[in-house]
Design a protein around this motif. Structure first.
Motif, PDB file in Angstrom:
ATOM      1  N   GLN B   6      -8.696   4.886   0.751  1.00  0.00           N
ATOM      2  CA  GLN B   6      -8.866   3.655   1.531  1.00  0.00           C
ATOM      3  C   GLN B   6      -9.609   2.623   0.697  1.00  0.00           C
ATOM      4  O   GLN B   6     -10.437   2.994  -0.144  1.00  0.00           O
ATOM      5  CB  GLN B   6      -9.698   3.921   2.796  1.00  0.00           C
ATOM      6  N   SER B  19      -6.003  -5.604   8.562  1.00  0.00           N
ATOM      7  CA  SER B  19      -5.175  -4.445   8.208  1.00  0.00           C
ATOM      8  C   SER B  19      -5.948  -3.560   7.248  1.00  0.00           C
ATOM      9  O   SER B  19      -6.426  -4.030   6.216  1.00  0.00           O
ATOM     10  CB  SER B  19      -3.857  -4.892   7.562  1.00  0.00           C
ATOM     11  N   THR B  21      -5.616  -0.021   5.082  1.00  0.00           N
ATOM     12  CA  THR B  21      -4.618   0.931   4.607  1.00  0.00           C
ATOM     13  C   THR B  21      -5.234   2.269   4.225  1.00  0.00           C
ATOM     14  O   THR B  21      -6.435   2.361   3.928  1.00  0.00           O
ATOM     15  CB  THR B  21      -3.867   0.368   3.395  1.00  0.00           C
ATOM     16  N   CYS B  22      -4.382   3.270   4.230  1.00  0.00           N
ATOM     17  CA  CYS B  22      -4.766   4.635   3.874  1.00  0.00           C
ATOM     18  C   CYS B  22      -3.598   5.225   3.104  1.00  0.00           C
ATOM     19  O   CYS B  22      -2.480   5.288   3.638  1.00  0.00           O
ATOM     20  CB  CYS B  22      -5.059   5.426   5.138  1.00  0.00           C
ATOM     21  N   SER B  23      -3.830   5.617   1.868  1.00  0.00           N
ATOM     22  CA  SER B  23      -2.741   6.088   1.023  1.00  0.00           C
ATOM     23  C   SER B  23      -2.893   7.561   0.666  1.00  0.00           C
ATOM     24  O   SER B  23      -3.994   8.024   0.364  1.00  0.00           O
ATOM     25  CB  SER B  23      -2.709   5.268  -0.272  1.00  0.00           C
ATOM     26  N   TRP B  34      -6.982   7.542  13.093  1.00  0.00           N
ATOM     27  CA  TRP B  34      -8.015   6.610  12.650  1.00  0.00           C
ATOM     28  C   TRP B  34      -9.237   6.724  13.561  1.00  0.00           C
ATOM     29  O   TRP B  34      -9.114   6.795  14.784  1.00  0.00           O
ATOM     30  CB  TRP B  34      -7.496   5.170  12.698  1.00  0.00           C
ATOM     31  N   SER B  64       0.517   2.388  12.089  1.00  0.00           N
ATOM     32  CA  SER B  64       1.837   2.673  11.557  1.00  0.00           C
ATOM     33  C   SER B  64       1.665   3.643  10.392  1.00  0.00           C
ATOM     34  O   SER B  64       0.577   3.793   9.849  1.00  0.00           O
ATOM     35  CB  SER B  64       2.549   1.398  11.105  1.00  0.00           C
ATOM     36  N   ASN B  65       2.762   4.307  10.027  1.00  0.00           N
ATOM     37  CA  ASN B  65       2.685   5.292   8.941  1.00  0.00           C
ATOM     38  C   ASN B  65       4.077   5.497   8.375  1.00  0.00           C
ATOM     39  O   ASN B  65       4.986   5.943   9.078  1.00  0.00           O
ATOM     40  CB  ASN B  65       2.125   6.618   9.462  1.00  0.00           C
ATOM     41  N   THR B  69       1.807   5.391   2.927  1.00  0.00           N
ATOM     42  CA  THR B  69       0.727   4.571   3.470  1.00  0.00           C
ATOM     43  C   THR B  69       0.712   4.521   5.002  1.00  0.00           C
ATOM     44  O   THR B  69       1.726   4.242   5.628  1.00  0.00           O
ATOM     45  CB  THR B  69       0.846   3.127   2.935  1.00  0.00           C
ATOM     46  N   THR B  71      -1.344   2.526   8.123  1.00  0.00           N
ATOM     47  CA  THR B  71      -2.057   1.267   8.285  1.00  0.00           C
ATOM     48  C   THR B  71      -2.619   1.139   9.692  1.00  0.00           C
ATOM     49  O   THR B  71      -1.908   1.391  10.677  1.00  0.00           O
ATOM     50  CB  THR B  71      -1.122   0.062   8.016  1.00  0.00           C
ATOM     51  N   THR B  73      -4.004  -1.655  12.171  1.00  0.00           N
ATOM     52  CA  THR B  73      -3.972  -3.101  12.354  1.00  0.00           C
ATOM     53  C   THR B  73      -4.783  -3.464  13.587  1.00  0.00           C
ATOM     54  O   THR B  73      -4.632  -2.841  14.646  1.00  0.00           O
ATOM     55  CB  THR B  73      -2.526  -3.600  12.506  1.00  0.00           C
ATOM     56  N   CYS B  87      -9.512   7.023   8.000  1.00  0.00           N
ATOM     57  CA  CYS B  87      -8.238   7.666   8.308  1.00  0.00           C
ATOM     58  C   CYS B  87      -8.402   9.171   8.099  1.00  0.00           C
ATOM     59  O   CYS B  87      -9.313   9.633   7.405  1.00  0.00           O
ATOM     60  CB  CYS B  87      -7.107   7.130   7.443  1.00  0.00           C
TER      61      CYS B  87
END
Lengths: 120, 108
Positions: B6, B19, B21-23, B34, B64-65, B69, B71, B73, B87
């Protein structure tokens, strides 16, 4: 409303065993994945492990050799033991109720957390 | 071991969209959730199973996923949304939970 409360010593000496108990109220400990999660001061969350009410467990691979989680359904409690602690184990320890559905896990109820300091 | 990444911090103006993100490798093949954590408080789940909101979580939170990634929002961000966000996914290979490092959301 489900409530979780951690209890146990706030100070543990290096090389000794950290022992915490989580008491669940407002609901049965049957079902769900009862979990321990920790957070070193000023840092992020680390998942420690869970126990299912049947007694089956899973642990974070990085801690697996030093961790035992047990459950006492008659008391609606579950417990954590972390062996051979060092200063790196100093953290706020949370207990939580976990769900595993379709290979996804999340924790919906958490205790308030208890700070355990490892120091001589 | 499985890792989630993150951004350390995200800033947003009040009323705007944030937004976070989480990768992770093939994260879209797993369920992401989350957590919001305010200072001195326990974490609270705001999104689970990628897109679901627990009861009591405002509709401005969505997830979303896809791909690598996930996300989070937050639309119409409010000052009360200022917090750390984590996340988390499930590593089925080790049957263990994995957290991202956390993102500090600042509303300014």
């Amino acid at each position: 409303q489900v409530q979780l409360q951690e209890s146990g010593p706030g100070l543990v000496k290096p090389s000794e065993t950290l022992s915490l108990t989580c008491t669940v109220s407002g609901g049965s400990i049957s079902s769900y994945y009862w979990s321990w999660i920790r957070q070193p001061p000023g840092k992020g969350l680390e998942w420690i492990g869970y126990i299912y009410h049947s007694g089956s467990t899973n642990y974070n691979p990085s801690l697996k050799s030093r961790v035992t989680i047990s459950v006492d359904t008659s008391k609606n409690q579950f417990s954590l033991k972390l062996y051979s602690v060092t200063a790196a184990d100093t953290a706020v320890y949370y207990c939580a109720r976990g769900h595993i559905e379709s290979s996804g896990y999340y924790a919906d109820y958490w205790g308030q957390g208890t700070l355990v300091t490892v120091s001589s | 071991s499985y890792e989630l990444t993150q951004p350390p911090s995200v800033s947003v103006s009040p009323g705007q969209t944030a937004s976070i993100t989480c990768s992770g490798d093939k994260l879209g093949d797993k369920y992401a959730c989350w957590y919001q954590q305010k200072p001195g408080q326990s974490p609270m789940v705001v999104i689970y199973q990628d897109i679901k909101r627990p009861s009591g979580i405002p509709e401005r939170f969505s997830g979303s996923n896809s791909g690598n990634t996930a996300t989070l929002t937050i639309r119409g961000t409010q000052a009360m949304d200022e917090a750390d966000y984590y996340c988390q996914a499930w590593d089925s290979s080790t049957a263990s939970g994995v957290f991202g490092g956390g993102t500090k959301l600042t509303v300014l």
